[in-house]
Design an enzyme around this catalytic site. Structure first.
Site, mmCIF file in Angstrom:
data_model
loop_
_atom_site.group_PDB
_atom_site.id
_atom_site.type_symbol
_atom_site.label_atom_id
_atom_site.label_comp_id
_atom_site.label_asym_id
_atom_site.label_seq_id
_atom_site.Cartn_x
_atom_site.Cartn_y
_atom_site.Cartn_z
ATOM 1 C CD GLN A 267 0.093 -1.397 3.116
ATOM 2 O OE1 GLN A 267 -0.033 -2.347 2.240
ATOM 3 N NE2 GLN A 267 0.050 -1.765 4.372
ATOM 4 C CD GLU B 76 25.247 -7.302 -1.112
ATOM 5 O OE1 GLU B 76 25.086 -8.566 -0.596
ATOM 6 O OE2 GLU B 76 24.631 -6.394 -0.944
ATOM 7 C CG HIS B 77 29.607 -7.226 0.469
ATOM 8 N ND1 HIS B 77 28.322 -7.815 0.920
ATOM 9 C CD2 HIS B 77 29.116 -5.979 0.611
ATOM 10 C CE1 HIS B 77 27.468 -6.790 1.330
ATOM 11 N NE2 HIS B 77 28.044 -5.553 0.971
#
Lengths: 432, 432
Positions: free
Chosen positions: B191, B327-328
């Protein structure tokens, strides 16, 4: 036949807001079909590609191999009008030169604490380029999609193009050769996207897929996104022409129709401060429509989505143009710079009366793959940046770690992440 | 308990390939629920937000307003440990300084023909930042997402954060204040994403939505994509540590656990050329696990997705690291530069033994929002570039148009686009 909107009318805001949200595409729900095709290509590889190509394109890989050979490309190029070849070469040279300026530079530096920081850019290793078949098979799009990849340093550029009944557009093959594309497969649809994303016995997978396509191709790109990167999903083309009364109505009408002839969902908008000029352009559009080979497409587009917006003053055009966020924006006015400085949302701006948008489609040097459907509010046209990625680099010695540790440990604790804190603290204890 | 893979084993390639494609997330199909919520927010606006917030978060907007007021933020900040506030301020200062270097420059120039070409960068006008509630509500993420937007010049940064039973994390509010976020709503879930994309009576729509969230938030972002821009959909966090035997096993174990404690789907990988060292790290992980407050999460992650990969030589780690595209990536070796020069696919590289990844999470200055799930092969971490867009500019006079017209007309004809050709030709006829 286009709609008229007048900024001075009381109901303008409501009508303009409704105009902005008009949908110009039927969204076909092809997700389930596409999901099955992708699963089938993942399971059966080349055999699945052969089946779909036989069924959808009428091509039998037993007689015409999936991979397009050098001899076939040579033969195709021999068929192309030399004037067109020259034009492709000129376009390629200009596109390559312009895009070379977009290559981002590495930035490695030490800050005041002695911390090494940096951004390092590297090319994506392999990219797939989807080229539609049939009348939407544009050689210019091959250049626009492939050349920025070559400039970026992408080692492997793989083109897929469906060959309806075995036929490939020779000018498309010529453009591929000029753009340095060395690996071409005569496959299309969702199955081609699946093959690029997951690989088959013959086709090694790529890391990113770009290029336009129909609803099946678009759905397939959305579904494989994550496994590979994709470019934006392009909607129908659009132009906004801001023009004063000092233009030849026929020039502006031609520009509006150049957009309208692309697609029945294309959109051409004229914004002017002179109602009589708007009327004259409207008449010129009707007149010129008659002699177009794609008159049916262009008149449907103009009838359903064309618009003439009247503004009291050219300055009033700016906020409206920023809300429209057009893919292409022409400024056919006496002082285009006065307008341009406040234009914020536009894929590309064509400045002055002698810059028809069409020059940008082919030989301007800038890219013709641009954000549609108001997405210029948050995205950019295709560039070298779409074919590179950035790795950030951090380098600390014991001194720098000591300086930054207390803050890192405090934040790790406040987020309840013990091991984060320990990973820093443990090094300090050992350092003393 | 992590799996071991040995590069020298005969079956390594197959095992490594399978390891690479291991799914670490249960993909919940929440699309239908999310579609209904979005439609409801579009139809009923604020009233729908109030209903969902009452139902999902236990908050009644009649007693606690949807918009978080200045007094409430002031009160929250007064609750935060001054040491943490100082740490946030240090982090913000470093992040802002680093990101300022990423601001792209306009490039406007004339080529040899006198054609004006260019790229002009402008900030996105309004951006929405989603901040999760509960334990995943990280103040550091507020800084990492909001500060690049501020550096880019985004005028309006809107934060949404669900307030379970009315409670907002005071440190998150402090981080928002430090990052210059002035508009905060206590809403969450699909929402909140719908409200940001389409607007309600109270919330004006934004042009792009960023920030992490649960499956509902991710599905909502995918569904509103196109109407607004979105950032990447982040998967569980991951680290690859390449380490030689000259490391303290406890340091490396702490780094592996710092990743594992994030999420049961997180992944920590050690790659080493020394089996005994690998064994020592494994033992240190087991030992350290016992004292972690998030031991349950960390041990599930390490058990299910942790890995120790043995390579004959550190140089053999490079091609594997490029396939993992972590990612790392930590390089805890004697000569990290020797490895780094050939690393191509990584979100961020942490160079040397004194650069634990955690520094990058908080105070290094670089961004901690980085590509997960191997997407570093084709995408980059969050930066100022995610908050700006480029308009390309083309400017011709009569001379330049004359020079480029023949090629443009030839290409338009070869593509069967009459109106394209006419839009150029008509200007030349009139010019003489």
């Amino acid at each position: 036949m286009a709609i008229w909107l007048d900024r001075s009318d009381a109901g303008f805001e409501a009508r303009f807001a409704a105009f902005l949200t008009t949908k110009r595409e039927v969204s076909e729900d092809v997700n389930a079909v596409v999901r099955d095709i992708i699963a089938d290509v993942r399971a059966r590889g080349d055999a699945a590609l052969a089946d779909y190509s036989r069924r959808f394109d009428g091509v039998d890989f037993a007689t015409l191999p999936m991979k397009v050979g050098e001899a076939e490309i040579d033969a195709a190029i021999a068929e192309v009008d030399p004037v067109v070849l020259d034009a492709l070469n000129l376009a390629a040279e200009r596109i390559e030169k312009h895009h070379a300026r977009q290559m981002p530079k590495d930035d490695l530096y030490e800050d005041a604490l002695g911390v090494g920081l940096g951004s390092r850019w590297t090319a994506i290793e392999a990219v797939g380029l989807y080229v539609p078949g049939g009348t939407a098979s544009y050689p210019s799009s091959v250049l626009m999609n492939a050349l920025p990849a070559r400039v970026a340093g992408v080692e492997r550029i793989v083109m897929v193009v469906p060959a309806q009944a075995g036929h490939l557009n020779p000018t498309v093959l010529a453009a591929a050769r000029i753009a340095g594309v060395k690996e071409i497969y005569r496959i299309g649809g969702a199955q081609a996207v699946a093959a690029l994303a997951y690989g088959t016995e013959t086709i090694a997978p790529v890391a990113k897929i770009v290029g336009p396509g129909n609803a099946y191709v678009a759905a397939a790109k959305r579904q494989v996104f994550g496994t590979v990167g994709i470019d934006m999903i392009a909607g129908p083309s659009e132009v906004l022409v801001i023009a004063d009364a000092n233009n030849d109505p026929d020039w502006i009408a031609a520009d509006l129709l150049a957009q309208a002839e692309h697609d029945m969902g294309a959109q051409s908008i004229l914004m002017t401060d002179d109602a009589a000029f708007g009327k004259a352009v409207e008449e010129a559009v009707e007149r010129q429509l008659r002699s177009l080979s794609r008159a049916e497409t262009a008149s449907a587009s103009w009838r359903d989505f064309g618009a003439i917006i009247l503004v009291p003053d050219l300055a009033d055009a700016i906020p409206l143009a920023n809300r429209i966020a057009a893919e292409h924006l022409e400024l056919a006015v006496d002082d285009p710079d006065a307008l341009m400085k406040d234009i914020r949302n536009a894929g590309a701006i064509f400045v002055g009366r002698h810059t028809p948008e069409v020059i940008g489609d082919y030989v301007g040097g800038s890219n013709h793959v641009l954000p549609t459907a108001r997405s210029a509010r948050f995205s950019s046209g295709l560039s070298v940046l779409d074919y590179v990625k950035r790795t950030s680099i951090l380098r600390l010695g014991p001194e720098q770690l000591k300086a930054l540790a207390p803050a890192a440990i405090a934040l790790a604790r406040s987020e309840g992440l013990d091991a984060h804190g320990r990973s820093v603290a443990i090094r300090l204890n050992l350092e003393g």
